[in-house]
Design an enzyme around this catalytic site. Structure first.
Site, PDB file in Angstrom:
ATOM      1  N   ASP A 204       0.849  -1.180   0.000  1.00 10.34           N
ATOM      2  CA  ASP A 204       0.000   0.000   0.000  1.00 10.34           C
ATOM      3  C   ASP A 204       0.891   1.239   0.000  1.00 10.34           C
ATOM      4  O   ASP A 204       2.111   1.123  -0.047  1.00 10.34           O
ATOM      5  CB  ASP A 204      -0.933  -0.010   1.234  1.00 10.34           C
ATOM      6  CG  ASP A 204      -0.157   0.168   2.547  1.00 10.34           C
ATOM      7  OD1 ASP A 204       1.087   0.273   2.525  1.00 10.34           O
ATOM      8  OD2 ASP A 204      -0.802   0.199   3.607  1.00 10.34           O
ATOM      9  N   ASP A 206       1.443   4.726   2.306  1.00 11.97           N
ATOM     10  CA  ASP A 206       1.075   5.318   3.594  1.00 11.97           C
ATOM     11  C   ASP A 206       1.489   6.790   3.640  1.00 11.97           C
ATOM     12  O   ASP A 206       2.622   7.126   3.303  1.00 11.97           O
ATOM     13  CB  ASP A 206       1.802   4.585   4.733  1.00 11.97           C
ATOM     14  CG  ASP A 206       1.582   3.075   4.694  1.00 11.97           C
ATOM     15  OD1 ASP A 206       0.460   2.638   4.997  1.00 11.97           O
ATOM     16  OD2 ASP A 206       2.529   2.345   4.333  1.00 11.97           O
ATOM     17  N   ASP A 312      -3.260   4.503   2.769  1.00 11.93           N
ATOM     18  CA  ASP A 312      -3.603   4.858   4.148  1.00 11.93           C
ATOM     19  C   ASP A 312      -3.237   6.308   4.388  1.00 11.93           C
ATOM     20  O   ASP A 312      -2.112   6.724   4.119  1.00 11.93           O
ATOM     21  CB  ASP A 312      -2.803   3.998   5.146  1.00 11.93           C
ATOM     22  CG  ASP A 312      -3.471   2.663   5.420  1.00 11.93           C
ATOM     23  OD1 ASP A 312      -4.596   2.450   4.925  1.00 11.93           O
ATOM     24  OD2 ASP A 312      -2.869   1.841   6.131  1.00 11.93           O
TER      25      ASP A 312
HETATM   26  N1  DCP Z   1       2.419  -0.131  11.645  1.00 16.55           N
HETATM   27  C1  DCP Z   1       2.686  -0.790  12.819  1.00 16.55           C
HETATM   28  N2  DCP Z   1       1.805  -1.696  13.308  1.00 16.55           N
HETATM   29  C2  DCP Z   1       0.691  -1.983  12.628  1.00 16.55           C
HETATM   30  C3  DCP Z   1       0.404  -1.341  11.422  1.00 16.55           C
HETATM   31  C4  DCP Z   1       1.298  -0.410  10.950  1.00 16.55           C
HETATM   32  O1  DCP Z   1       3.695  -0.551  13.443  1.00 16.55           O
HETATM   33  N3  DCP Z   1      -0.154  -2.889  13.123  1.00 16.55           N
HETATM   34  C5  DCP Z   1       3.366   0.850  11.126  1.00 16.55           C
HETATM   35  C6  DCP Z   1       4.662   0.218  10.730  1.00 16.55           C
HETATM   36  C7  DCP Z   1       4.537   0.085   9.253  1.00 16.55           C
HETATM   37  C8  DCP Z   1       3.683   1.256   8.880  1.00 16.55           C
HETATM   38  O2  DCP Z   1       2.845   1.466   9.980  1.00 16.55           O
HETATM   39  O3  DCP Z   1       5.765   0.117   8.601  1.00 16.55           O
HETATM   40  C9  DCP Z   1       2.892   1.008   7.657  1.00 16.55           C
HETATM   41  O4  DCP Z   1       2.239  -0.251   7.717  1.00 16.55           O
HETATM   42  P1  DCP Z   1       2.160  -1.181   6.460  1.00 16.55           P
HETATM   43  O5  DCP Z   1       1.317  -2.351   6.839  1.00 16.55           O
HETATM   44  O6  DCP Z   1       1.723  -0.393   5.283  1.00 16.55           O
HETATM   45  O7  DCP Z   1       3.656  -1.731   6.272  1.00 16.55           O
HETATM   46  P2  DCP Z   1       4.840  -1.228   5.362  1.00 16.55           P
HETATM   47  O8  DCP Z   1       4.503   0.057   4.726  1.00 16.55           O
HETATM   48  O9  DCP Z   1       6.043  -1.278   6.213  1.00 16.55           O
HETATM   49  O10 DCP Z   1       4.991  -2.363   4.286  1.00 16.55           O
HETATM   50  P3  DCP Z   1       4.103  -2.630   2.978  1.00 16.55           P
HETATM   51  O11 DCP Z   1       5.060  -2.536   1.848  1.00 16.55           O
HETATM   52  O12 DCP Z   1       3.580  -4.005   3.159  1.00 16.55           O
HETATM   53  O13 DCP Z   1       3.034  -1.615   2.904  1.00 16.55           O
HETATM   54 MG    MG Z   2       2.750   0.344   3.620  1.00 16.24          MG
END
Ligand code: DCP
Ligand code: MG
Length: 388
Positions: A204, A206, A312
């Site tokens: 996604d 963010d 998000d």
């Molecule tokens: N985050 C967190 N705990 C959660 C959800 C989110 O700490 N339960 C924080 C850490 C993540 C960030 O928000 O890095 C964004 O969440 P993502 O699920 O979008 O994860 P990433 O952006 O790191 O990876 P992706 O490439 O899967 O989007």
């Molecule tokens: Mg993300």
């Protein structure tokens, strides 16, 4: 003390937030295997087991060398007996029976497919699997009751499971910047999550949004969502009030104003060259008229002029912006380890809103991520080295 020639000697700190973890590392063949077991433990709602595998994998990601023999693991923290057994088998036989049988199991595959539907969590996926559902189309075929999010999840399943490229993330950034600046000029928009850590693709995109003038960000989210919706950029959106007040964070529970921290889970309609994507095409080009900065890389479905992308959006008051930035940059394990470090080593409580010092019984302010690391007694780790 001397280390033998073929045994690299390298010390690794035990908390992920104390180490530098680059995106690309030398032990993917091991970390992918351990992460299969971690994921499987999450599907079984066994958090302790899942975190143990994730911590093991994370230690291997921080090594400046490829592990070739068990001796290479000497003195490394966090490697439990089970992880070591799996690593040993992979080093000796090329693969681990447990990992391969997990990967191939019907349950794992169904859980992966079902939780891959936006809006479907581990609980519902597990219930579905027990009822015989194996894939997203089974949700429709068997007439499952789906909420709005899940309906969108099924509808856009293929698009949402295709990795979002950096270029698509930048195109969406431009749309979000345009939207935010027309509803609250002067706002600050940060691309967070994996892309801030330097990832080339993500599941996604963010964003964290704030404004230097504390308080003016209130009410921004509904206006922003309205603007995006009116322009035809939203396929789905759900705005939630922050649930932080309900969390069990104890003393770090924030003062009342923190429930203003809002989040919007959305699915964007990212255009290619159709009229509704004019925002994408106008920005970032010096008006050559036929700019194709989004074309080509994002068009994967012949005939479709757009694709669905999970986005998000989070709005934070300026006073919490540093905490929100740190909390939304990840990785998830890095965040978890930061909080564990704060609690266990410093008697502090860290969230995406604030840092509370239990000894001093007060909140510690911070205007930057650097200041938060300093409060925590940690060396600053830049985002691109938080890929734990
Ligand atoms: N985050 C967190 N705990 C959660 C959800 C989110 O700490 N339960 C924080 C850490 C993540 C960030 O928000 O890095 C964004 O969440 P993502 O699920 O979008 O994860 P990433 O952006 O790191 O990876 P992706 O490439 O899967 O989007
Ligand atoms: Mg993300």
């Amino acid at each position: 003390l001397k280390s033998s020639e073929d045994t690299p000697s390298f010390t690794v700190k035990s908390y992920a937030c104390q180490r530098r973890t680059p995106l690309k590392h030398h032990n993917t063949f091991l970390t992918e295997a351990l992460e299969i077991l971690a994921e499987n433990a999450e599907f079984g709602e066994n958090e302790g087991r899942s975190v143990a595998f994730r911590r093991s994998a994370s230690v291997l990601k921080a090594l400046p060398y490829a592990v070739r023999q068990m001796d290479d693991l000497k003195n490394l923290p966090c490697l439990g007996e089970h992880s070591q057994r799996v690593i040993k088998e992979i080093l000796e036989d090329g693969s681990s029976r447990e990992v391969e049988s997990t990967r191939q199991s019907a349950q794992f595959q169904a859980m992966k497919a079902l939780t891959g539907v936006f809006g479907v969590g581990v609980r519902s996926a597990d219930r579905g699997f027990r009822e015989g559902l194996l894939c997203p189309s089974d949700l429709i075929r068997t007439g499952q009751k789906l909420n709005k999010a899940q309906q969108a999840g099924v509808q856009y399943y293929d698009d949402l499971n295709r990795p979002v490229t950096k270029q698509e993330a930048l195109a969406i950034s431009q749309i979000v910047e345009r939207a935010v600046n027309s509803v609250l000029p002067g706002s600050i928009i940060t691309l967070t999550g994996g892309f801030r850590r330097g990832k080339e693709v993500g599941h996604d995109v963010d964003f964290l949004i704030t404004h230097e003038e504390e308080g003016v960000e209130e009410g921004l989210m509904p206006k922003l969502v309205n603007w995006l919706d009116e322009q035809g950029f939203l396929l789905y959106q759900k705005t939630t009030r922050n649930s932080y007040l309900e969390s069990k964070d104890g003393p770090a529970r924030p003062p009342n104003n923190m429930d203003r921290f809002e989040r919007c889970f959305s699915i964007f309609k990212l255009g290619q060259c159709s009229e509704d994507s004019s925002a994408v095409l106008e920005t970032g080009s010096d008006d050559s008229g036929t700019t194709d900065n989004v074309n080509g890389t994002t068009r994967q479905q012949p005939g479709s002029s757009w694709r669905a992308v999970r986005v998000d959006l989070v709005v934070s008051p300026f006073s919490q912006f540093a905490f929100a930035t740190l909390g939304w940059t990840g990785s998830k394990l890095f965040e978890r380890e930061l909080r564990r470090w704060a609690g266990q080593e410093k008697g502090m409580s860290l969230s995406s809103h604030a840092l509370y010092d239990s000894k001093q019984q007060r909140y510690l302010r911070a205007n930057s991520e650097e200041e938060i690391f300093a409060h925590l007694g940690l060396e600053f780790i830049p985002p691109c080295e938080r890929n734990s």
